[in-house]
Structure formats: C-alpha cells, structure tokens
Design an enzyme around this catalytic site. Sequence first.
Site, PDB file in Angstrom:
ATOM      1  N   GLU A 185      -7.250   3.607  -8.723  1.00  0.00           N
ATOM      2  CA  GLU A 185      -5.302   3.363  -9.529  1.00  0.00           C
ATOM      3  C   GLU A 185      -6.026   3.116 -10.705  1.00  0.00           C
ATOM      4  OE1 GLU A 185      -2.995   1.339  -6.090  1.00  0.00           O
ATOM      5  OE2 GLU A 185      -3.010   2.769  -4.812  1.00  0.00           O
ATOM      6  N   GLY A 198      -3.860  -1.822   1.744  1.00  0.00           N
ATOM      7  CA  GLY A 198      -2.251  -2.122   0.662  1.00  0.00           C
ATOM      8  C   GLY A 198      -1.553  -1.713   1.193  1.00  0.00           C
ATOM      9  N   GLY A 199      -0.563  -0.752   1.383  1.00  0.00           N
ATOM     10  CA  GLY A 199       0.666  -1.115   1.653  1.00  0.00           C
ATOM     11  C   GLY A 199       1.317  -1.806   3.091  1.00  0.00           C
ATOM     12  N   SER A 219      -4.568   4.042   4.230  1.00  0.00           N
ATOM     13  CA  SER A 219      -3.286   3.802   4.659  1.00  0.00           C
ATOM     14  C   SER A 219      -3.800   3.304   6.246  1.00  0.00           C
ATOM     15  CB  SER A 219      -3.395   5.544   5.247  1.00  0.00           C
ATOM     16  OG  SER A 219      -2.692   5.976   3.960  1.00  0.00           O
ATOM     17  N   GLY A 231      -2.812   4.788   0.727  1.00  0.00           N
ATOM     18  CA  GLY A 231      -0.666   4.920  -0.276  1.00  0.00           C
ATOM     19  C   GLY A 231      -0.491   6.099   0.279  1.00  0.00           C
ATOM     20  N   ASN A 246      -4.651  -5.563  -0.602  1.00  0.00           N
ATOM     21  CA  ASN A 246      -4.537  -5.902  -1.977  1.00  0.00           C
ATOM     22  C   ASN A 246      -2.765  -5.814  -2.339  1.00  0.00           C
ATOM     23  OD1 ASN A 246      -4.235  -4.344  -4.777  1.00  0.00           O
ATOM     24  ND2 ASN A 246      -4.959  -1.974  -4.221  1.00  0.00           N
ATOM     25  N   TRP A 247      -1.830  -5.865  -2.201  1.00  0.00           N
ATOM     26  CA  TRP A 247      -0.393  -6.537  -3.414  1.00  0.00           C
ATOM     27  C   TRP A 247       0.076  -5.561  -3.617  1.00  0.00           C
ATOM     28  CZ3 TRP A 247       1.402 -11.665  -2.903  1.00  0.00           C
ATOM     29  CH2 TRP A 247       1.532 -12.663  -1.557  1.00  0.00           C
ATOM     30  N   LYS A 248      -1.312  -5.315  -4.484  1.00  0.00           N
ATOM     31  CA  LYS A 248      -1.099  -4.146  -5.168  1.00  0.00           C
ATOM     32  C   LYS A 248       0.749  -4.823  -6.945  1.00  0.00           C
ATOM     33  CE  LYS A 248      -1.576  -0.718  -2.855  1.00  0.00           C
ATOM     34  NZ  LYS A 248      -2.223   1.245  -3.169  1.00  0.00           N
ATOM     35  N   GLU A 286     -12.688   3.675  -0.105  1.00  0.00           N
ATOM     36  CA  GLU A 286     -11.399   4.033  -0.441  1.00  0.00           C
ATOM     37  C   GLU A 286     -11.409   5.600   0.030  1.00  0.00           C
ATOM     38  OE1 GLU A 286      -8.522   0.349  -0.283  1.00  0.00           O
ATOM     39  OE2 GLU A 286      -9.144   1.306  -2.587  1.00  0.00           O
ATOM     40  N   HIS A 317     -11.268  -0.110  -8.239  1.00  0.00           N
ATOM     41  CA  HIS A 317     -10.088   0.779  -7.806  1.00  0.00           C
ATOM     42  C   HIS A 317      -9.514   1.969  -8.150  1.00  0.00           C
ATOM     43  CE1 HIS A 317      -6.375   1.258  -5.112  1.00  0.00           C
ATOM     44  NE2 HIS A 317      -6.442   0.263  -4.571  1.00  0.00           N
TER      45      HIS A 317
HETATM   46  C1  PEP Z   1      -5.214   0.355  -1.335  1.00  0.00           C
HETATM   47  O1  PEP Z   1      -4.735   0.287  -2.541  1.00  0.00           O
HETATM   48  O2  PEP Z   1      -6.457   0.005  -2.088  1.00  0.00           O
HETATM   49  C2  PEP Z   1      -5.354   1.224  -0.416  1.00  0.00           C
HETATM   50  C3  PEP Z   1      -6.234   1.103   0.921  1.00  0.00           C
HETATM   51  O3  PEP Z   1      -3.247   0.682  -0.406  1.00  0.00           O
HETATM   52  P1  PEP Z   1      -3.227   2.005   1.370  1.00  0.00           P
HETATM   53  O4  PEP Z   1      -3.643   0.542   2.514  1.00  0.00           O
HETATM   54  O5  PEP Z   1      -1.552   1.654   1.340  1.00  0.00           O
HETATM   55  O6  PEP Z   1      -3.735   3.409   1.422  1.00  0.00           O
END
Ligand code: PEP
Length: 253
Positions: free
Chosen positions: A97, A233-234, A212, A173, A9-11, A167, A95
């Site tokens: 966010e 994500g990251g 994470s 994040g 997930n590049w956000k 999640e 999600h």
């Molecule tokens: C996400 O955006 O769904 C996510 C899990 O981010 P991260 O891996 O950065 O925690």
Amino acid sequence: MRNYLVAGNWKMHGSTAANAELLDGVIAGMPQSAAVSLLVCPPFPYLGTVADKLSGTGIALGAQNVSQHESGAYTGETAPSMLKDVGCEYVIVGHSERRHGMGESSEMVAAKFRAAQEAGLIPILCIGETQAEREANATEAVVDEQLNAVLDDSGIEAFRMAVIAYEPVWAIGTGLTATPEQAQDVHRHIRDLLASKDGDVADGVKILYGGSVKGDNAAGLFGKPDIDGGLIGGASLKSADFLAIAEAAASLD
Ligand code: PEP
C-alpha cells in the site's frame, strides 16, 4: 522448535477505545506457547499507549512505516529513533500500500530498511507481485528486484536481524489467498536467493506470508516448510480472528 511470528498490521484502523478492547481480548486469549510470538503494528498516534498496554505481556510492538531520515525538515515523517524511543521493536517497510499507493520505490524502501536497522529496529520487508505481474510469470523477477535492492544496500548479514513478508498484492484485503503451494514456492525461491549468498542467514530468517490469512487457512499456510508465520491485516482487527490465527500456529508445534 519452530517459532512462528504472527504480526497484526492494523493499517489505518482503530481508536483509543477500540484498541484497548482489541488488546484486552488478545492478551486474555493469547496462546501460552513458545512456538508463537505475537506482534501488533498500530497507527502512529497510538504507539505510546499500545506500548504501555503491552508491557509485560510478551507481545511486541511495531510501526507501519518509517522515514529513511534520522531527523530534520521532513514534515509529517517519523524517524526510526523515535519509533525505538516509544517502544517499537519492529517496523514494516515496503508494504504494497506504500509501494503502489504512495509511490515508494525499491531504493526508498531499501533506505528505510537500513535506517530502521541502524536505529536498532527489526525491519519487516514486504515484497510481492501484482496480479498482472503473476499473470505475466514475473513473480520471481519482481520479488528478486525488491529483495536485491535491499541486499545491494545493506548486504546479506543485515538479514540476521530482519523479517521478510511475502505478500502477493492480489491477495491483500481481497479475500483471495495464495494456496499454500503457491506461497511455499515463492518462499522457497526467496530463501534460495538468500542462500546463494549465505546459507546460515537464509536458514535463520523468518519469511512471513501475508494476504487474506484467516483462522481457517492459517494452518495450511504455516504448515509449509518455508512459511514462518503471517502478516495479518483485516483479521488482526478482531481479537477472536487474530487469536484463531495464533492458535493455528500453536497447533503446529
Ligand atoms: C496486510 O495488510 O499486510 C495484509 C496482508 O492484509 P489482509 O490480511 O487484510 O489481506
């Protein structure tokens, strides 16, 4: 053989040049293992160019959000059929966010899930509790409410063509990761809830963990019986980091 899904997930990150560099690295280094499938979810403006780049690689394309409406006066929104039209197979719905940052209710997420499926997309339904909810021992109640909203709207059969991502909001994040045991407990609970309606659907559905995930914790998480991959994500923004997670999944084959 188990098939892990490792989804990036590049956000709201990237540019034409940065995406090309990232994908060149991922394509060059992707594990040649039937045990791992890769998926990337870039921001909307890049879906078409990323679709071209992914053509023939076996890496799937997804979007990060979708409208629950099929067409009409919804300025700034994107219809499920449009995502399908530009080559998406998957779309993330719910999600955290968007639930917590953009006020999306469980009912709205359920409507997006249904609209996505009706257009032939595979929804990735994100569910998970906040830190306060975990501390109040409300984790199961929260994921039940988020999952039941979709079950009530679309029914259990819909989960034959859907993915769930557990999640925990406190792990997204933040660098905090659920332990493999904490994640497994919730994944088992989610699968049990589905199994109470249909055991076959519950066995078949992929339940990803997100929060994470990195190269050094992925194998521990993915090694658990009810964790079928990750929503990343990251660590999906650098090819080496994303590939380390994909390799961790491949090593469990
Ligand atoms: C996400 O955006 O769904 C996510 C899990 O981010 P991260 O891996 O950065 O925690």
